[in-house]
Design an enzyme around this catalytic site. Structure first.
Site, PDB file in Angstrom:
ATOM      1  N   GLU A   1      -2.614  -1.445 -22.091  1.00  0.00           N
ATOM      2  CA  GLU A   1      -2.150  -2.174 -20.910  1.00  0.00           C
ATOM      3  C   GLU A   1      -0.646  -2.457 -21.021  1.00  0.00           C
ATOM      4  OE1 GLU A   1      -3.117  -2.661 -18.094  1.00  0.00           O
ATOM      5  OE2 GLU A   1      -2.131  -4.427 -17.302  1.00  0.00           O
TER       6      GLU A   1
ATOM      7  N   GLU B   1       4.985   1.684 -15.615  1.00  0.00           N
ATOM      8  CA  GLU B   1       4.972   1.647 -14.153  1.00  0.00           C
ATOM      9  C   GLU B   1       6.149   0.898 -13.556  1.00  0.00           C
ATOM     10  OE1 GLU B   1       1.447   0.069 -12.233  1.00  0.00           O
ATOM     11  OE2 GLU B   1       1.281  -1.550 -13.664  1.00  0.00           O
TER      12      GLU B   1
ATOM     13  N   LYS C   1       1.994  -1.163 -18.255  1.00  0.00           N
ATOM     14  CA  LYS C   1       2.910  -2.069 -17.547  1.00  0.00           C
ATOM     15  C   LYS C   1       4.344  -1.575 -17.674  1.00  0.00           C
ATOM     16  CE  LYS C   1       0.856  -3.870 -15.439  1.00  0.00           C
ATOM     17  NZ  LYS C   1      -0.569  -3.939 -15.336  1.00  0.00           N
TER      18      LYS C   1
ATOM     19  N   TRP D   1       2.486   5.963   1.784  1.00  0.00           N
ATOM     20  CA  TRP D   1       2.579   6.405   0.396  1.00  0.00           C
ATOM     21  C   TRP D   1       2.319   7.907   0.459  1.00  0.00           C
ATOM     22  CZ3 TRP D   1      -0.702   8.737  -3.252  1.00  0.00           C
ATOM     23  CH2 TRP D   1      -0.223   8.710  -4.574  1.00  0.00           C
TER      24      TRP D   1
ATOM     25  N   ASN E   1      -4.524   6.704   7.403  1.00  0.00           N
ATOM     26  CA  ASN E   1      -4.536   6.400   5.978  1.00  0.00           C
ATOM     27  C   ASN E   1      -5.697   7.161   5.361  1.00  0.00           C
ATOM     28  OD1 ASN E   1      -4.747   5.144   3.421  1.00  0.00           O
ATOM     29  ND2 ASN E   1      -6.039   3.538   4.268  1.00  0.00           N
ATOM     30  N   GLY E   2      -5.393   8.085   4.462  1.00  0.00           N
ATOM     31  CA  GLY E   2      -6.472   8.863   3.852  1.00  0.00           C
ATOM     32  C   GLY E   2      -5.983  10.274   3.606  1.00  0.00           C
TER      33      GLY E   2
ATOM     34  N   ARG F   1       0.816  -1.217   0.000  1.00  0.00           N
ATOM     35  CA  ARG F   1       0.000   0.000   0.000  1.00  0.00           C
ATOM     36  C   ARG F   1       0.853   1.272   0.000  1.00  0.00           C
ATOM     37  NH1 ARG F   1      -5.297  -1.413   1.685  1.00  0.00           N
ATOM     38  NH2 ARG F   1      -5.753   0.708   2.329  1.00  0.00           N
TER      39      ARG F   1
ATOM     40  N   HIS G   1      -2.548  10.198 -37.659  1.00  0.00           N
ATOM     41  CA  HIS G   1      -3.174  11.496 -37.358  1.00  0.00           C
ATOM     42  C   HIS G   1      -2.323  12.333 -36.394  1.00  0.00           C
ATOM     43  CE1 HIS G   1      -6.684  10.379 -39.618  1.00  0.00           C
ATOM     44  NE2 HIS G   1      -6.734   9.224 -38.959  1.00  0.00           N
TER      45      HIS G   1
HETATM   46  C1  AGP Z   1      -1.970  -1.814 -12.318  1.00  0.00           C
HETATM   47  O1  AGP Z   1      -0.776  -2.366 -12.794  1.00  0.00           O
HETATM   48  C2  AGP Z   1      -1.808  -0.538 -11.685  1.00  0.00           C
HETATM   49  N1  AGP Z   1      -0.910  -0.652 -10.581  1.00  0.00           N
HETATM   50  C3  AGP Z   1      -3.029   0.327 -11.424  1.00  0.00           C
HETATM   51  O2  AGP Z   1      -3.303   0.969 -12.620  1.00  0.00           O
HETATM   52  C4  AGP Z   1      -4.325  -0.322 -10.915  1.00  0.00           C
HETATM   53  O3  AGP Z   1      -4.857  -1.141 -11.897  1.00  0.00           O
HETATM   54  C5  AGP Z   1      -5.331   0.768 -10.523  1.00  0.00           C
HETATM   55  O4  AGP Z   1      -4.800   1.526  -9.478  1.00  0.00           O
HETATM   56  C6  AGP Z   1      -6.678   0.225 -10.130  1.00  0.00           C
HETATM   57  O5  AGP Z   1      -6.583  -0.638  -9.045  1.00  0.00           O
HETATM   58  P1  AGP Z   1      -7.802  -1.557  -8.631  1.00  0.00           P
HETATM   59  O6  AGP Z   1      -7.972  -2.585  -9.666  1.00  0.00           O
HETATM   60  O7  AGP Z   1      -7.416  -2.140  -7.302  1.00  0.00           O
HETATM   61  O8  AGP Z   1      -8.994  -0.675  -8.524  1.00  0.00           O
END
Ligand code: AGP
Length: 645
Positions: A519, A526, A523, A81, A107-108, A27, A542
Site C-alpha cells: 500500500e 499514484e 500510494k 477519463w 460513461n463506459g 471520476r 531472491h
Molecule cells: C487507491 O489509492 C487507488 N486509487 C485505487 O487502487 C483503488 O483502491 C481501486 O481502484 C479500487 O477502488 P474501489 O475501492 O473503489 O473499488
C-alpha cells in the site's frame, strides 16, 4: 470512469450541470463538456443545441461557458477519463450526430464500436473523434430518420423509442444521456452495468453517475437498475426496463452525503482525509465495539456488534475476497486476520483476474467484495460472475453467499450483494484512498473477531482472553491515531525534500505488514509518479536486492512480534548495499542504530499494527508529492472510481 449529468427543468441548465460535474470530477478530468437545448427564438417546435467542450479540468470548461454561455433548460454534461482516444478536445464529450442537433454523453465502453463505426462509415457517416461513444449519436440519428420517415410524430416519445431501438446494438457497459434539438423539453438516459441515479427536485430532474452530484440538489433519488431507460421531461419520469415495459418504483432518500467536498484549512483533500482517520476510527469504535461485555461465549457473543445477519457466519468453511488496488491490500490484511484469528482459510484475488480465471468451486464459501466506491467494474463483475456460477449448482452447499464491504452502501455493490458492511468513512475526494482504507481494515478486524467468537477457542478460534485484549486495544485506537497523524505530519514534511531526485523506492514488510508495504508503494506511485515496489522483506534476497544502491531508499516496516528480528536482519542486508534505510518501527536501541531515519510507532499488538503502520506510508507519499508540486488530489491518468474494465 467518467461522470455524466443531465438536467431538465424550468431554469437555466448549464450552471447546475457544471456544479454536478464539479462533484464528479473525481471520476476523470481529462476533458469536460456540456450540451444544452434552448428554444430557438420565434420557433414553434424545435430548439437549438449549444455544445461546449474543453480539454483538461472542469475549470477550463467553466471559463468557456462564462465566455460563450450555453442557454437552455435542458442539457447534459460529461467529465472524461480517456479510454478510447487521447485526452484532446475533439475526443471530449458530448458527441454529436452529423446534423449537430443530437448530443450524447456516455460513461463506459462500447465494445463493438469498431464494427458499428465501419457500418456507419460505409453508409457515409463522417467521424470527428476517436472515441467509442461517437457511434451512439449516429446510430440514434439514423433510427430517428427511419422513424420520422414512417410518419411518427417528432416528440420526446420518438427520441425515447429511437434510443430504446439502438441500445440492443451496443455491447459493453454504459450509462448515457441524450438530448435532441427537436425536443427541448425532454431527454433520455439509460444504463447497463454502469451507475446512474435520478434526483427528483422541485419541477426538475437531475440525473448523475453518483450521489455527490445530487447531494446539493435533492435528497430524493431514484437509482436506475441495470438495463433501464428513462425519459425525463419537466412533467415527470417515465422509466422502462430493458424489454420496454413501464416500471413503477418509489424513490428513496439519500443519506450521508451532507459532508461533501470541503477542504477546510488543508492544502489538499488527501491531507484532510489522512487527518480524518482518528475520527473514522472513533466512529467505528462507537458503532461496533460495545462497552466491555462478559467474556465471549457461545451464549453471549459480545465483543463486536456488526449489522450482519447471523446467516453470514453460518456454515462458512472458506472465504475468498475479491478487490482491486488499495481495497485489495485491505483484503490481504483481512485474510491474515481471518486465518490467524478465526482459523478460516482465506484467499484474496485481484477481481480483474478472478473474472476470467476463477478457482474451482468449493462448498461453504463466503465471498467478500471490497470496494470503497462500490462501483469498481472489475469487482462488481467478479462478484456477479461468482453469484451466477454458484446459482447454477444444485447442491445447496455451493449456494452463493456474498458480502460487500464499502463506503457507499447506496452504490451498485449495495444493490448486488445481500449482505453489506458500511465502513462509514464519509465521502473521500482525494483519488488516493486513505481514510477508506483504514475503514476497510476496521471492517476486517470486526469481521475476524466476530468469526473468531463464533468458532470458539479449540475449534480454530483464539483464546478468549486474547480476543478480549485485542478489542480493548482497538478501543484505544482513535487516540493513538490522533497522536500518530499529528506527530508524523511534520516529520514527513521535513523528510520530503530528501526525495526530490529519487526515482525508485522499495517498501518492505512481512506477515500482516506485507500488504502495508504494498500500500505504501501504491500510494507513492499514484501521487508522486516515483517508481516503487512493495516487497515481502524475506524475498529481497531472491532477486530484487540486485536493484539496491545508494540511490534507492528502502522503507522498512518493523514491528515487534513474530517477524521483528527477521525484518531487522532483512533491513540490515539492504543497508549493506548502501541503501538509505527509513524505518517505520518503534524507537528502541536496535531500530535507532539500524535506520538512517526513523518514523517511530507506539507499540501495539502485532495483529493491530497495520492500523498504525499505514499512517507514515500515507503521510510520506503525500509530502513527497506535495513537495514536488504535483496535483495530489487528481493525479495524472487516474480516476477515483474505475467503472470500466
Ligand atoms: C487507491 O489509492 C487507488 N486509487 C485505487 O487502487 C483503488 O483502491 C481501486 O481502484 C479500487 O477502488 P474501489 O475501492 O473503489 O473499488
Amino acid at each position: 470512469m467518467c461522470g455524466i449529468v443531465a438536467l431538465i427543468g424550468s431554469r437555466e441548465a448549464a450552471p447546475q450541470l457544471l456544479e454536478g460535474l464539479r462533484h464528479l470530477e473525481y471520476r476523470g478530468y481529462d476533458s469536460a463538456g456540456i450540451a444544452t437545448v434552448a428554444l430557438a427564438a420565434g420557433a414553434t417546435g424545435g430548439g437549438q443545441l449549444h455544445c461546449l467542450k474543453a480539454e483538461g479540468k472542469l475549470i477550463n470548461l467553466t471559463a468557456r461557458y462564462e465566455a460563450l454561455g450555453a442557454p437552455g433548460q435542458c442539457g447534459i454534461g460529461h467529465t472524461r477519463w480517456a479510454t478510447h482516444g487521447k485526452p484532446e478536445e475533439r475526443n471530449a464529450h458530448p458527441h454529436l450526430d452529423g446534423s449537430g442537433r443530437l448530443a450524447v454523453v456516455q460513461n463506459g465502453i462500447i465494445e463493438n464500436h469498431r464494427s458499428l463505426r465501419e457500418e456507419l462509415q460505409a453508409e457515409g457517416v463522417t467521424f470527428l473523434s476517436d472515441t467509442d461513444t461517437e457511434v451512439i449519436p449516429h446510430l440514434i440519428a439514423r433510427r430517428l430518420g427511419l422513424l420520422q420517415a414512417a410518419d411518427q410524430a417528432t416528440d420526446a416519445a420518438l427520441l425515447l423509442r429511437a434510443v430504446q431501438d439502438v441500445l440492443p446494438l451496443l455491447q459493453g457497459a454504459y450509462a448515457l444521456a441524450v438530448v435532441w434539438a427537436e425536443v427541448p423539453s425532454g431527454l433520455v438516459v439509460a444504463r447497463k452495468q454502469a451507475p446512474l441515479l435520478i434526483g427528483l427536485g422541485e419541477g426538475e430532474f437531475l440525473c448523475a453517475s453518483d450521489t455527490p452530484a445530487l447531494a446539493g440538489f435533492t435528497r430524493t433519488i431514484l437509482p436506475m437498475e441495470d438495463g433501464e431507460v428513462a425519459l425525463l421531461t419537466p412533467l415527470g419520469i417515465e422509466l422502462y426496463d430493458a424489454q420496454g415495459a413501464r416500471v413503477q418504483r418509489s424513490p428513496s432518500l439519500l443519506s450521508g452525503t451532507e459532508h461533501v467536498a470541503d477542504k477546510r484549512s488543508f492544502r489538499h483533500f488527501m491531507l484532510k482525509e489522512i487527518h480524518e482517520q482518528p475520527e473514522t476510527a472513533a466512529l467505528w469504535v462507537a458503532r461496533h465495539l460495545p462497552e466491555d461485555g462478559p467474556l465471549p461465549s457461545p451464549e453471549g457473543l459480545s465483543l463486536v456488534a456488526l449489522p450482519l445477519d447471523e446467516e453470514v457466519y453460518e456454515n462458512v468453511e472458506r472465504i475468498q475476497i475479491l478487490a482491486c488496488g488499495t481495497s485489495r491490500h485491505a483484503a490481504q490484511v483481512g485474510a491474515h486476520l481471518l486465518e490467524q484469528l478465526a482459523g478460516i482459510p482465506t484467499s484474496v484475488y485481484y477481481a480483474s483476474e478472478f473474472r476470467y480465471s476463477p478457482p474451482p468451486l468449493v462448498p461453504h464459501m463466503l465471498t467478500i467484495g471490497v470496494t470503497q466506491s462500490g462501483e469498481t467494474a472489475d469487482t462488481l463483475a467478479a462478484l456477479a460472475m461468482e453469484q451466477e456460477r454458484r446459482q447454477l449448482m444444485a447442491d445447496p452447499a455451493f449456494a452463493p453467499k456474498l458480502l460487500g464491504i464499502t463506503n457507499r452502501p447506496e452504490s451498485s455493490l449495495g444493490r448486488l450483494v445481500p449482505h453489506l458492511l458500511d465502513i462509514g468513512a464519509g465521502i473521500e475526494v482525494g483519488v488516493a484512498a486513505t481514510k477508506t482504507f483504514l475503514g476497510q481494515l476496521l471492517a476486517f478486524y470486526g469481521l475476524a473477531v466476530a468469526f473468531a467468537e463464533r468458532r470458539g477457542h479449540g475449534s480454530g478460534g483464539p483464546d478468549p482472553q486474547r480476543l478480549r485484549a485485542l478489542v480493548a486495544e482497538l478501543r484505544g485506537l482513535p487516540a493513538l491515531l490522533q497522536q500518530l497523524v499529528e506527530s508524523h505530519d511534520q516529520r514527513c514534511a521535513d523528510l520530503a525534500h530528501l526525495f526530490a531526485e529519487t526515482q525508485d523506492v522499495i517498501f518492505l514488510g512481512r506477515g500482516i505488514n506485507y500488504p502495508i508495504a504494498m500500500e505504501g508503494a501504491l500510494k507513492l506511485k499514484e501521487i508522486s509518479y516515483i517508481h516503487a515496489e512493495g516487497y515481502p522483506a524475506g524475498e529481497m534476497k531472491h532477486g530484487p536486492i540486485a536493484l539496491l544502491d545508494a540511490r534507492v531508499p528502502v522503507v522498512s516496516i518493523a514491528v515487534p512480534g513474530t517477524v521483528f528480528e527477521k525484518v531487522l536482519s532483512n533491513a540490515q542486508e539492504a543497508k549493506a548495499r548502501d541503501a538509505q534505510l527509513i524505518g517505520v518501527a518503534p524507537a528502541c536501541p536496535d531500530t535507532e542504530q539500524l535506520f538512517d531515519l526513523l518514523l517511530p510507532l507506539p507499540e501495539v499488538d502485532e495483529l493491530l499494527s497495520p492500523l498504525l503502520t499505514v499512517i507514515p506510508m500515507q503521510l510520506l507519499s503525500y509530502h513527497i508529492a506535495a513537495h514536488r508540486g504535483l496535483d495530489v488530489d487528481q493525479p495524472r491518468n487516474l480516476a477515483k472510481s474505475v467503472t470500466v474494465e
